[in-house]
Structures are given as C-alpha cells and as structure tokens.
Design an enzyme around this catalytic site. Structure first.
Site, PDB file in Angstrom:
ATOM      1  N   THR A   1     -57.287  35.949  35.736  1.00 55.83           N
ATOM      2  CA  THR A   1     -56.562  36.549  36.862  1.00 55.83           C
ATOM      3  C   THR A   1     -56.730  38.068  36.769  1.00 55.83           C
ATOM      4  O   THR A   1     -55.769  38.790  36.488  1.00 55.83           O
ATOM      5  CB  THR A   1     -55.065  36.178  36.846  1.00 55.83           C
ATOM      6  OG1 THR A   1     -54.508  36.513  35.560  1.00 55.83           O
ATOM      7  CG2 THR A   1     -54.869  34.706  37.105  1.00 55.83           C
TER       8      THR A   1
ATOM      9  N   THR B   1     -51.809  34.082  33.524  1.00 58.28           N
ATOM     10  CA  THR B   1     -50.720  34.974  33.926  1.00 58.28           C
ATOM     11  C   THR B   1     -50.795  35.190  35.433  1.00 58.28           C
ATOM     12  O   THR B   1     -51.783  35.722  35.938  1.00 58.28           O
ATOM     13  CB  THR B   1     -50.821  36.316  33.185  1.00 58.28           C
ATOM     14  OG1 THR B   1     -50.757  36.071  31.780  1.00 58.28           O
ATOM     15  CG2 THR B   1     -49.688  37.244  33.592  1.00 58.28           C
TER      16      THR B   1
ATOM     17  N   PHE C   1     -48.249  33.715  25.168  1.00 57.61           N
ATOM     18  CA  PHE C   1     -47.808  34.957  24.518  1.00 57.61           C
ATOM     19  C   PHE C   1     -48.630  35.159  23.243  1.00 57.61           C
ATOM     20  O   PHE C   1     -48.089  35.234  22.138  1.00 57.61           O
ATOM     21  CB  PHE C   1     -46.311  34.899  24.199  1.00 57.61           C
ATOM     22  CG  PHE C   1     -45.436  34.730  25.408  1.00 57.61           C
ATOM     23  CD1 PHE C   1     -45.029  35.826  26.148  1.00 57.61           C
ATOM     24  CD2 PHE C   1     -45.032  33.466  25.815  1.00 57.61           C
ATOM     25  CE1 PHE C   1     -44.226  35.673  27.275  1.00 57.61           C
ATOM     26  CE2 PHE C   1     -44.233  33.297  26.935  1.00 57.61           C
ATOM     27  CZ  PHE C   1     -43.827  34.403  27.668  1.00 57.61           C
TER      28      PHE C   1
ATOM     29  N   GLU D   1     -54.104  38.976  20.555  1.00 55.76           N
ATOM     30  CA  GLU D   1     -55.484  38.903  20.087  1.00 55.76           C
ATOM     31  C   GLU D   1     -55.529  39.357  18.632  1.00 55.76           C
ATOM     32  O   GLU D   1     -54.943  40.368  18.261  1.00 55.76           O
ATOM     33  CB  GLU D   1     -56.391  39.762  20.961  1.00 55.76           C
ATOM     34  CG  GLU D   1     -56.490  39.238  22.380  1.00 55.76           C
ATOM     35  CD  GLU D   1     -57.552  39.952  23.198  1.00 55.76           C
ATOM     36  OE1 GLU D   1     -58.683  40.125  22.709  1.00 55.76           O
ATOM     37  OE2 GLU D   1     -57.237  40.356  24.334  1.00 55.76           O
TER      38      GLU D   1
ATOM     39  N   LEU E   1     -43.920  50.535  18.156  1.00 54.65           N
ATOM     40  CA  LEU E   1     -43.465  51.926  18.138  1.00 54.65           C
ATOM     41  C   LEU E   1     -44.485  52.840  17.475  1.00 54.65           C
ATOM     42  O   LEU E   1     -44.149  53.928  17.028  1.00 54.65           O
ATOM     43  CB  LEU E   1     -42.123  52.042  17.401  1.00 54.65           C
ATOM     44  CG  LEU E   1     -40.904  51.409  18.078  1.00 54.65           C
ATOM     45  CD1 LEU E   1     -39.661  51.652  17.225  1.00 54.65           C
ATOM     46  CD2 LEU E   1     -40.698  51.970  19.485  1.00 54.65           C
TER      47      LEU E   1
ATOM     48  N   ALA F   1     -47.390  55.375  17.621  1.00 54.83           N
ATOM     49  CA  ALA F   1     -48.066  56.293  18.554  1.00 54.83           C
ATOM     50  C   ALA F   1     -49.575  56.194  18.377  1.00 54.83           C
ATOM     51  O   ALA F   1     -50.077  55.912  17.285  1.00 54.83           O
ATOM     52  CB  ALA F   1     -47.599  57.719  18.294  1.00 54.83           C
TER      53      ALA F   1
ATOM     54  N   GLY G   1     -54.420  49.233  25.632  1.00 54.30           N
ATOM     55  CA  GLY G   1     -55.541  48.669  26.379  1.00 54.30           C
ATOM     56  C   GLY G   1     -55.483  47.163  26.258  1.00 54.30           C
ATOM     57  O   GLY G   1     -54.433  46.580  26.055  1.00 54.30           O
TER      58      GLY G   1
ATOM     59  N   CYS H   1     -54.254  42.264  28.603  1.00 52.37           N
ATOM     60  CA  CYS H   1     -52.938  41.921  29.162  1.00 52.37           C
ATOM     61  C   CYS H   1     -52.169  43.109  29.724  1.00 52.37           C
ATOM     62  O   CYS H   1     -51.850  43.141  30.913  1.00 52.37           O
ATOM     63  CB  CYS H   1     -52.096  41.221  28.103  1.00 52.37           C
ATOM     64  SG  CYS H   1     -52.729  39.611  27.612  1.00 52.37           S
TER      65      CYS H   1
ATOM     66  N   LYS I   1     -53.477  45.032  32.954  1.00 51.75           N
ATOM     67  CA  LYS I   1     -53.499  44.139  34.111  1.00 51.75           C
ATOM     68  C   LYS I   1     -52.092  43.730  34.527  1.00 51.75           C
ATOM     69  O   LYS I   1     -51.762  43.732  35.731  1.00 51.75           O
ATOM     70  CB  LYS I   1     -54.339  42.906  33.749  1.00 51.75           C
ATOM     71  CG  LYS I   1     -54.346  41.789  34.774  1.00 51.75           C
ATOM     72  CD  LYS I   1     -55.313  40.696  34.375  1.00 51.75           C
ATOM     73  CE  LYS I   1     -54.862  39.933  33.150  1.00 51.75           C
ATOM     74  NZ  LYS I   1     -53.702  39.057  33.410  1.00 51.75           N
TER      75      LYS I   1
END
Length: 437
Positions: free
Chosen positions: A86, A122, A152, A155, A253, A255, A260, A263, A266
């Site tokens: 999707t 999704t 859920f 990767e 959390l 930084a 990217g 998921c 998009k």
C-alpha cells in the site's frame, strides 16, 4: 487451519512463515515466478535475521508452500490474508489501495465455501468495508467475512515480534469471523499474549495511531537534540532521564538523522491525509512529517560545517545505507537524502553497509561501494556514521583516524563521543545533540 497469503513481500512472507510454524497449512501466493521459484528452493529474497531457517524448517515439514496459482491456494482455505503493498499515492499522500482491491476481486473470483478475508496490509480506516463491497459485487453468492489484522513487525526483529508480540489486533464484525481468527492465533493465546478484538475501524486506526505515535517520539527527541546543541545539553543524558519515566518509556528516544523505512513515512502521510478527508486535521502528525524532513536536511548542514563549508574535492566515507540495522531496506532511508547531497556538492563518497549494497547500487549512483569501514575510510577527509550496525559499534578508531587524510568524524547515531574520538586521533567530531570537537 488452512491459510492462504496473497503477497510474499516483507509482511506476507514473515506472516506466512510464522503461521506455518504455528502448525497451520500455509500457501503463499505471488505473481512473480522468479520469486516463487526462489522461495520453493528455500531462498529468501529479503534480509531478515532467522527467516530463512524458519522457512526451511516448515517447507521440510510440509506445512509451507509457494505458488502462482491463486485458485489452488484459496481452495479449501479457512482464511485468506491480503498482504500486498500500500505505497504512498503520488500527488495526495494517501495510501494506494490498487493492489488491495485487485486482490479482493481475485479472491472473490476463486473462493468457494465460507472464508475469512483478512487484511494484513496497512490500510486507511474504512478499507475493510470497501474490500467487503468489492467481494460482494464480484461474487454475490460467496459466504465470507472480512477481518482487519494489522501487523506490528519491526524489520530486523520480525520473527520475534510475530512469535512474541506485544499484542495481536483483530478487527471483526461477528463471532464467526472472530472464532476463525482466534483459532489461527491460538498458539499465542495459550501463551498469554494479548489478543485485542475490536471492530474493523478501530483495528485499522490502531495501526496508524501506533506508528504515528512512535514517529512522534523519534521526531520530538530530534528536536530536543537540536536544542541541546544550542544550549550545551547532552541529548543522550536527556533521553535517559526522560526514559525512566514509566509514562514515557525509553524506546524510540534515540536522536539521529530522522526516521525512514517502509512504515513510518508512509503511514504518517496516510494518517494526515485521512484527517484532512474527515475535516479532523492531524496537526501533530503533519508537523512530525515536516520536522523529519528538516532533520535530514539539518544533517547535511552539520556535515558541511564539519567539512569547513564545502564538500567539493573531499573524500567522505559513509558507514551505513539502510534506514536501520539488521535489514536491507533502503526505503526513505536518511542516506537517500544525505549521500546525494554529498555527491552533488562535489565529494567522492565511499560507502559500506553489511546488507545495503544490493538495493543501494541503484538508489545511490555515483558512489564507491567498499567491503568494510576500514576500506571506506582509507584516505578519506571525513567519516560519517549513518546506520548503527553492530559492525560499526566497536571500530578501531585509531586505525581509521590514522588511515584518513583528515581525521574528521560525523557520528549521526551517537555511537561514540567527543572524548573517545579525540583519544583515537580525530581532530574534528560532531554528533546529534551532543558536544563535539
């Protein structure tokens, strides 16, 4: 149970392999004959730790098979899972449901007897009801139910996430469909993993809300990191202090150069679009999208400052191309923004990644692919840590600094520190939200 899975991409393949490991009879369907041939031979087309071993075990046990023949796969199936792509639709940011609706029509054309059609892809809120309409129109006599069963999977940790989930979400319209889905997930229920049963719309919304919230945590910390650089605070210490709060938690959390992958980019765009369509703007999500893009651009400025204002004529070693470690996924990776800026600025870029070269050769033209970090850094003016692979966490920094023309380090994953870099011989060091040299 007999299960058919439409689509052997990341979600479909992992789901099919894991369902078969539960003891179900699973047939995975794909229109790509080359991919099907490889899978029949036990060859996995994606990099995911542990997947190949589980696949081989279940092929050997006779529980898992692959085919191009949809009718064969659907024949006698208790449930058919739609696990097709999707992607973000060009022009409006919405999820493109072309493949989902095509799959629904194809299932309707060959299904016989009662079957649950479950969506793993999704999809925006309301999609499963659209799927039901498509199936009814294509085959008015078919006895079926639809279910929403969002994934859920992280990767790099997908097998563990499927086998030991935080929760399984199942959206259904009636008890009959709920019973089929409960039987499919019975191995997890018996081990007390939460099975959250909801209506269709709530299940669809849970997926988007979860991903948007995680993307928000990442982006919030990246904004805090930018402020830390202005005030002298250390974002790693800030994240640690914040993360001990049980209401917040310490995950997501860290930084870095921006999120990217397949998921978050998009799904945040799709949620923002859903809000616009329903006159209920997702202001926080819209801001997260904007800030994430600015974060990637800020990384380029950070590298330019370390390079004394210009990339031209510099040799820059980049460690990491994939959006995260333990995957070969390059989708929306920060490298796709940062590396072209280096090349466009006149730099010679040497890049290395344990799994990213196959995809990266097409996506990052004009760079030199190297065997490892040491080869990439040889004669370089700067080294950039872009993906936190384990191979980059324990480098011999003295060896690298000694082989460089100018020992400068941009640590965009905060793996090391200014003190460690200085002791290794680096004369310049910059991180994200932390003190530099």
């Amino acid at each position: 149970m007999k299960i058919a899975i439409l689509g052997t991409g990341y979600v479909g393949l992992v789901s099919g392999v894991c369902f078969s490991d539960f003891g179900h009879d699973v047939v995975c369907v794909d229109k790509d004959p080359v991919k099907i041939a490889k899978l029949k031979d036990g060859k996995v087309p994606i990099y995911e730790p542990g997947l190949e071993d589980v696949l081989a075990r279940n092929i050997g046990a006779g529980r898992l098979s692959f085919t191009e023949d949809l009718a064969q796969a659907v024949d006698g199936a208790d449930a058919v899972f739609i696990a097709v792509g999707t992607p973000t639709r060009r022009g409006d940011g919405h999820a493109d449901l072309t493949y989902v609706m095509a799959a629904a029509q194809e299932i309707a054309a060959v299904a016989q007897g009662y079957v649950v059609i479950a969506t793993k892809s999704t999809v925006p809120v309301g999609t499963n009801r659209q799927v039901a309409d498509v199936v009814r129109k294509a085959n008015p006599t078919l006895d079926f139910d639809v279910a929403s069963n969002p994934e859920f999977l992280r990767e790099g940790a997908a097998i563990d996430d499927f086998m030991r989930p935080d929760r399984v979400v199942v959206g259904v319209e009636n008890d009959r469909a709920a019973a089929v889905m409960a039987t499919i997930y019975r191995p997890l229920f018996l081990r007390d993993f939460p099975i959250v049963t909801t209506d269709l719309e709530s299940a669809e919304m849970i997926k988007y809300a979860a991903n948007a919230f995680l993307a928000t945590k990442i982006t919030f910390m990246n904004e805090i990191a930018a402020l830390c650089e202005k005030t002298g605070a250390d974002v790693k210490q800030v994240a640690k202090g914040v993360g001990y709060d049980g209401r917040i938690g310490n995950k997501f959390l860290h930084a870095g150069p921006g999120y990217g992958g397949s998921c978050f980019p998009k799904d945040t765009k799709a949620l923002a679009r859903i809000g616009q369509e329903h006159a209920s703007p997702m202001r926080i999500t819209e801001t997260v999208i904007e800030v994430n893009e600015k974060t990637k651009a800020r990384m380029v400025d950070k590298l330019r400052d370390l390079a004394n204002g210009s990339f031209n004529g510099k040799v820059i070693a980049v460690l990491g191309a994939t959006f995260k470690p333990d995957t070969d996924d390059m989708r929306d990776a920060p490298s796709l923004t940062i590396v072209p800026a280096l090349v466009g600025g006149g730099a010679t870029v040497n890049i290395t990644d344990p799994q990213g070269e196959r995809e990266g050769r097409d996506l990052l033209p004009g760079v030199n692919w190297c065997a490892d970090a040491y080869a990439a850094a040889d004669g370089a003016d700067m080294i950039v840590l872009l993906t936190e692979w384990n191979a980059f966490r324990a480098l011999d920094l003295s060896r690298i600094a000694g082989a460089m023309r100018q020992p400068l380090m941009a640590d965009l994953r905060n793996i090391y520190s200014a003190e460690v870099a200085s002791n290794a011989g680096f004369t310049g060091y910059t991180a994200v939200g932390r003190p530099g040299l």
